[in-house]
Design a protein around this motif. Structure first.
Motif, PDB file in Angstrom:
ATOM      1  N   GLU A   1       3.204 -25.564   1.960  1.00  0.00           N
ATOM      2  CA  GLU A   1       2.583 -26.806   1.746  1.00  0.00           C
ATOM      3  C   GLU A   1       1.698 -26.596   0.156  1.00  0.00           C
ATOM      4  OE1 GLU A   1      -0.885 -30.103   2.985  1.00  0.00           O
ATOM      5  OE2 GLU A   1      -0.196 -28.077   4.405  1.00  0.00           O
ATOM      6  N   ARG A   2       0.872 -25.228   0.235  1.00  0.00           N
ATOM      7  CA  ARG A   2       0.238 -25.276  -0.351  1.00  0.00           C
ATOM      8  C   ARG A   2       0.696 -25.199  -1.765  1.00  0.00           C
ATOM      9  NH1 ARG A   2      -1.741 -21.326   3.460  1.00  0.00           N
ATOM     10  NH2 ARG A   2      -1.080 -20.015   1.649  1.00  0.00           N
TER      11      ARG A   2
ATOM     12  N   ARG B   1       5.861 -30.895   2.666  1.00  0.00           N
ATOM     13  CA  ARG B   1       4.244 -32.049   3.180  1.00  0.00           C
ATOM     14  C   ARG B   1       4.569 -32.311   3.744  1.00  0.00           C
ATOM     15  NH1 ARG B   1       6.295 -35.549  -1.866  1.00  0.00           N
ATOM     16  NH2 ARG B   1       6.285 -34.846  -3.459  1.00  0.00           N
ATOM     17  N   LEU B   2       3.598 -32.465   4.255  1.00  0.00           N
ATOM     18  CA  LEU B   2       2.579 -32.555   5.831  1.00  0.00           C
ATOM     19  C   LEU B   2       2.232 -33.615   6.422  1.00  0.00           C
ATOM     20  CD1 LEU B   2       1.139 -30.995   8.612  1.00  0.00           C
ATOM     21  CD2 LEU B   2      -1.057 -31.722   6.358  1.00  0.00           C
TER      22      LEU B   2
ATOM     23  N   TYR C   1       6.025 -31.477   9.186  1.00  0.00           N
ATOM     24  CA  TYR C   1       5.799 -30.737   8.072  1.00  0.00           C
ATOM     25  C   TYR C   1       7.841 -31.288   7.686  1.00  0.00           C
ATOM     26  CZ  TYR C   1       2.156 -27.736   9.005  1.00  0.00           C
ATOM     27  OH  TYR C   1       1.150 -27.337   8.560  1.00  0.00           O
ATOM     28  N   VAL C   2       8.109 -31.280   6.085  1.00  0.00           N
ATOM     29  CA  VAL C   2       9.331 -32.013   5.703  1.00  0.00           C
ATOM     30  C   VAL C   2       9.488 -31.404   4.336  1.00  0.00           C
ATOM     31  CG1 VAL C   2       8.956 -33.918   4.969  1.00  0.00           C
ATOM     32  CG2 VAL C   2      10.814 -33.656   5.069  1.00  0.00           C
ATOM     33  N   TRP C   3      10.448 -31.116   3.683  1.00  0.00           N
ATOM     34  CA  TRP C   3      10.706 -30.096   2.587  1.00  0.00           C
ATOM     35  C   TRP C   3      10.851 -31.032   1.824  1.00  0.00           C
ATOM     36  CZ3 TRP C   3      11.114 -25.411   1.511  1.00  0.00           C
ATOM     37  CH2 TRP C   3      11.182 -24.592   1.025  1.00  0.00           C
ATOM     38  N   ALA C   4      10.062 -30.862   0.695  1.00  0.00           N
ATOM     39  CA  ALA C   4       9.933 -31.341  -0.674  1.00  0.00           C
ATOM     40  C   ALA C   4      10.577 -32.211  -0.649  1.00  0.00           C
ATOM     41  CB  ALA C   4       8.874 -31.102  -1.603  1.00  0.00           C
TER      42      ALA C   4
END
Length: 226
Positions: free
Chosen positions: A199-200, A205-206, A220-223
């Motif tokens: 995420e950082r 994405r959170l 969380y999901v892959w950006a």
């Protein structure tokens, strides 16, 4: 659990390596040996053994001789050499007798953890059985020697990062750290650490899922999916 035998002539080093192994989720130390004879005896007497972390310089024989005798007796237990021996002939002999990997002393915990996590991933791939294509074969052969992924902070394993990434990209929606842990075999704490890192760095994405009470669940999901 992956059952491990730690073999090192130095009792203190064997204890340190055993403690390292026990810190990696999914691994358990079944025994420790300090010479070749003890190692071979434990191979015969332990009810189950999956992996040997094997030193080369033993007081009564070499680690390579132990591997050779293991194979002669029909033991197919996997071996990772963990030794200060750096000469090419020893490394070559280890390869020829079926050692999966070679870790040169001295090393930090992160170095051993990366090898063990890669080994666990290889076992998961092989346990599936059936047939595989060339891409899957290449991945199996390359998993133990995968190079460090760029941008990973010290103490993070590229193999573990890849496990988490693959879970996110293959999911139909956001996942929690607990769901990642269940899919990969990692601990929830490890999954959470890698998710926060992703995420950082903008790779994940959170989102927050609010329930009836208590803290919201972090998912969380892959950006690239958003």
């Amino acid at each position: 659990m992956i059952e491990v035998l730690v073999v090192d002539d130095d009792v203190r080093v064997a204890r340190v390596n055993a403690a390292y192994v026990e810190k990696v989720p999914g691994f358990r130390v079944s025994g420790q040996a300090h010479n070749a004879a003890e190692a071979l005896c434990l191979l015969e007497t332990l009810p189950r053994l999956d992996l040997v972390l094997l030193d080369h310089h033993l007081p009564d024989d070499t680690g390579i001789a132990v591997v050779r005798e293991m194979r002669r007796r029909g033991h197919q237990t996997d071996v990772i050499m963990v030794t200060a021996a750096r000469d090419v002939s020893t490394v070559q002999a280890a390869m020829r007798h079926g050692a999966l990997q070679y870790l040169v002393k001295p090393f930090a915990f992160s170095g051993l953890r990366a090898k063990l996590e890669a080994y666990a991933e290889l076992r998961r791939a092989l346990d599936g059985g059936g047939e595989v294509g060339q891409a899957e074969v290449d991945r199996m052969f390359g998993v133990l020697s995968a190079p460090s992924a760029p941008g990973l902070p010290k103490g993070h394993s590229p193999t573990t990062a890849e496990l988490v990434r693959r879970s996110l990209t293959g999911a139909e929606g956001p996942l929690s750290a607990q769901e990642i842990a269940e899919r990969t075999g990692l601990s929830r704490q490890t999954a959470q650490r890698y998710l926060k890192l992703m995420e950082r760095t903008g790779r994940a994405r959170l989102s927050l899922k609010y329930g009836d009470a208590g803290r919201p669940e972090h998912r969380y999901v892959w950006a690239t999916r958003i």
